[in-house]
Design a protein around this motif. Sequence first.
Motif, short mmCIF file in Angstrom:
data_model
loop_
_atom_site.label_atom_id
_atom_site.label_comp_id
_atom_site.label_asym_id
_atom_site.label_seq_id
_atom_site.Cartn_x
_atom_site.Cartn_y
_atom_site.Cartn_z
N LEU A 214 0.83 -1.20 0.00
CA LEU A 214 0.00 0.00 0.00
C LEU A 214 0.87 1.25 0.00
O LEU A 214 0.61 2.21 -0.73
N LYS A 215 1.92 1.24 0.82
CA LYS A 215 2.84 2.38 0.86
C LYS A 215 3.54 2.54 -0.49
O LYS A 215 3.74 3.68 -0.96
N SER A 216 3.88 1.43 -1.14
CA SER A 216 4.51 1.50 -2.45
C SER A 216 3.57 2.10 -3.49
O SER A 216 4.00 2.88 -4.35
N ARG A 217 2.29 1.74 -3.41
CA ARG A 217 1.31 2.30 -4.34
C ARG A 217 1.24 3.82 -4.20
O ARG A 217 1.12 4.54 -5.20
N ILE A 218 1.33 4.29 -2.97
CA ILE A 218 1.21 5.72 -2.71
C ILE A 218 2.50 6.46 -3.07
O ILE A 218 2.48 7.49 -3.75
#
Length: 308
Positions: A214-218
């Motif tokens: 999720l952090k990578s997506r953001i």
Amino acid sequence: MIYFLIVLFLIVIALYIIVNHYFSKVVTRKVKDEDYLYNNQIEQGLIDKNFYETLVKEEATIRTKDGLQLKGYYIKSNEEKHRTMVFVHGITVSHICSIKYIDIFLKNNWNVLIYDQRRHGKSEGSYSTYGYYEKEDLDLWVNWIIDKKGKDEIIGIHGESMGAATVIQYATINKYAKFIIADCGFSDLYELLIRKVKEDFNGLLNPILFLSNLKSRIRAKFDFRWASPINVIKSSELPMMFIHGNKDTFVPWDMSVDMYNAKTRGIKRLYIAEGAAHAEAIKVDKMKYHTEVMAFVNEVLNKNNFIE
């Protein structure tokens, strides 16, 4: 109640730290110093310093679709023909770790292009996406060769580790490459990371991967699930060779076996190097490596009647 809140707070903090660790371990993994890499490769006997430093290297730069400047080096063979090999390195290193592969092709009259992937060496960038954006960068390098040499150029591509994932995913947009050699690549990034989390925490902290992703997506605009070479292979007719060491613990060698088995169309070859750890197939037995690779290359050239 206060104890419960303290414990909950500590759990949240620990989870936050671990998630950040996995995010950085994947997309912002620390890149190694080039001087260290060069000297280390020489010490291991992987680079012949005298041979490499006498080569004439043409520096090249390209600008990616998202505005990053990438650095590369083009080397002509002594008897320049209409064929060029492109080498794509792995995570945390640079074009330095591609040098060990180039001599066999130069000696067989192939021109060579080695370059620094985004975020590595002298190239710009903040995140690694394991071939998702890097395949577009590779396409620009291939186009650079075509602009320089013409559309009749015979182009082959070799990738190591993350570079292997890059070159396989490139097959989805390939216009000019005639074959791919994938050395110690993963079949699916998400599956690989699941294995790593299980190794580290015995599967007890599965939310880590979800939250890191999720952090990578953001932050990086990249979903770990987007990097899946094996899904590309299933529908590709492009000739591919898979190489892996059977002592590889960083990327399990069964992933190359899975990719080989998944390929049902086009020429394919599998070489499992006995006793080789990650990215060390050429180190364990260089002559065998060269023999296997050139057998594949010649099979592709002969079957397709490529004329230079």
